[in-house]
Design a protein around this motif. Structure first.
Motif, mmCIF file in Angstrom:
data_model
loop_
_atom_site.group_PDB
_atom_site.id
_atom_site.type_symbol
_atom_site.label_atom_id
_atom_site.label_comp_id
_atom_site.label_asym_id
_atom_site.label_seq_id
_atom_site.Cartn_x
_atom_site.Cartn_y
_atom_site.Cartn_z
ATOM 1 N N ARG A 143 0.831 -1.206 0.000
ATOM 2 C CA ARG A 143 0.000 0.000 0.000
ATOM 3 C C ARG A 143 0.867 1.258 0.000
ATOM 4 N N TYR A 186 -6.447 8.303 -0.480
ATOM 5 C CA TYR A 186 -7.063 7.137 0.154
ATOM 6 C C TYR A 186 -6.017 6.222 0.783
ATOM 7 N N ASN A 187 -4.975 5.897 0.036
ATOM 8 C CA ASN A 187 -3.940 5.005 0.566
ATOM 9 C C ASN A 187 -3.190 5.631 1.731
ATOM 10 N N VAL A 202 -12.600 -1.438 3.903
ATOM 11 C CA VAL A 202 -11.337 -1.068 3.261
ATOM 12 C C VAL A 202 -11.082 -1.946 2.042
ATOM 13 N N HIS A 203 -11.356 -3.248 2.185
ATOM 14 C CA HIS A 203 -11.139 -4.161 1.063
ATOM 15 C C HIS A 203 -12.041 -3.804 -0.119
ATOM 16 N N THR A 261 -13.332 -0.881 -0.757
ATOM 17 C CA THR A 261 -12.863 0.390 -1.312
ATOM 18 C C THR A 261 -11.578 0.192 -2.105
ATOM 19 N N ASP A 262 -10.747 -0.755 -1.689
ATOM 20 C CA ASP A 262 -9.533 -1.071 -2.445
ATOM 21 C C ASP A 262 -9.872 -1.461 -3.881
ATOM 22 N N MET A 282 -2.227 -2.366 -6.293
ATOM 23 C CA MET A 282 -3.568 -2.465 -5.714
ATOM 24 C C MET A 282 -4.174 -3.838 -6.009
ATOM 25 N N ILE A 297 -2.697 -6.217 -3.525
ATOM 26 C CA ILE A 297 -3.319 -6.051 -2.203
ATOM 27 C C ILE A 297 -4.642 -6.788 -2.139
ATOM 28 N N ASN A 298 -5.447 -6.666 -3.182
ATOM 29 C CA ASN A 298 -6.737 -7.357 -3.211
ATOM 30 C C ASN A 298 -6.570 -8.869 -3.253
ATOM 31 N N TYR A 302 -5.603 -10.103 0.241
ATOM 32 C CA TYR A 302 -6.754 -10.127 1.141
ATOM 33 C C TYR A 302 -7.632 -11.335 0.832
#
Length: 202
Positions: free
Chosen positions: A35, A95-96, A118-119, A121-122, A180, A183-184, A187
């Motif tokens: 992030r 945002y980040n 948060v996830h 919105t990611d 990004m 990151i998704n 998760y």
């Protein structure tokens, strides 16, 4: 007791616990670094494109022996695609930054609803960055090569510095999109059914 009931001895009973601890360390460390890197990439993209400007002076006519010159200026705000690109990357950066500053509190407080928010919105931010980068890339390709069918001449032969800085900005934005996405994916892997099974085996 396991042998008496016809079961194999559970010599590796601690393995699920070890695997889970390693997974927690990875999912706790990597998203923060990713992030922060995405924050840096989108910030570079927004700043470089936002400050991108170049002027070009050309002779448009000659009156007698005196040439008449005109100055042409290229800047990001002249193209709606580049304006959207700057806005998208600026939103992603802000945002980040907020998430990086608040992530420890979210993890320590174990506020699952906020983590889920948060996830979600990611994913929205990733799509926003991807559309902004793709739109800017299409305009950059048009500026570099023009369009023979529409008789649009390329501009990068006259605004070379503008195009070069724009290219750096677009590449940086695509790096942010990739981060990004990572990151998704992390998760999703951390909250996969397989992860839940391992957690249940502790």
């Amino acid at each position: 007791m396991d042998i008496e009931h016809g079961k194999k001895p559970s010599t590796d009973a601690s393995e699920p616990c070890i695997v889970q601890q390693v997974k927690h360390k990875l999912t706790g460390l990597h998203p923060t670094l990713l992030r922060a890197s995405a924050l840096l990439a989108s910030t570079v993209a927004a700043v470089v494109m936002g400050l991108n400007k170049q002027s070009y002076t050309a002779v448009v006519a000659i009156v007698g022996t005196k040439p008449l010159k005109q100055t042409f200026t290229a800047q990001f705000k002249d193209t709606p695609a580049f304006v959207y690109f700057v806005i998208a990357n600026a939103i992603a950066s802000l945002y980040n930054l907020v998430v990086v500053l608040a992530v420890r509190r979210l993890v320590q407080g174990r506020v699952q609803r906020l983590v889920l928010l948060v996830h979600m919105t990611d994913m929205v931010i990733m799509v926003l960055l991807a559309t902004g980068a793709a739109t800017a890339a299409s305009m950059a390709e048009l500026g570099k090569n023009g369009n023979l069918h529409a008789h649009w001449n390329p501009l990068c032969n006259k605004f070379g510095s503008f195009c070069a800085r724009g290219g750096v900005s677009i590449v940086s934005s695509f790096v942010g999109v990739a981060l990004m996405l990572a990151i998704n994916l992390l998760y999703a892997a951390a909250n996969s059914p397989h992860g839940a099974v391992v957690a249940g085996g502790q």
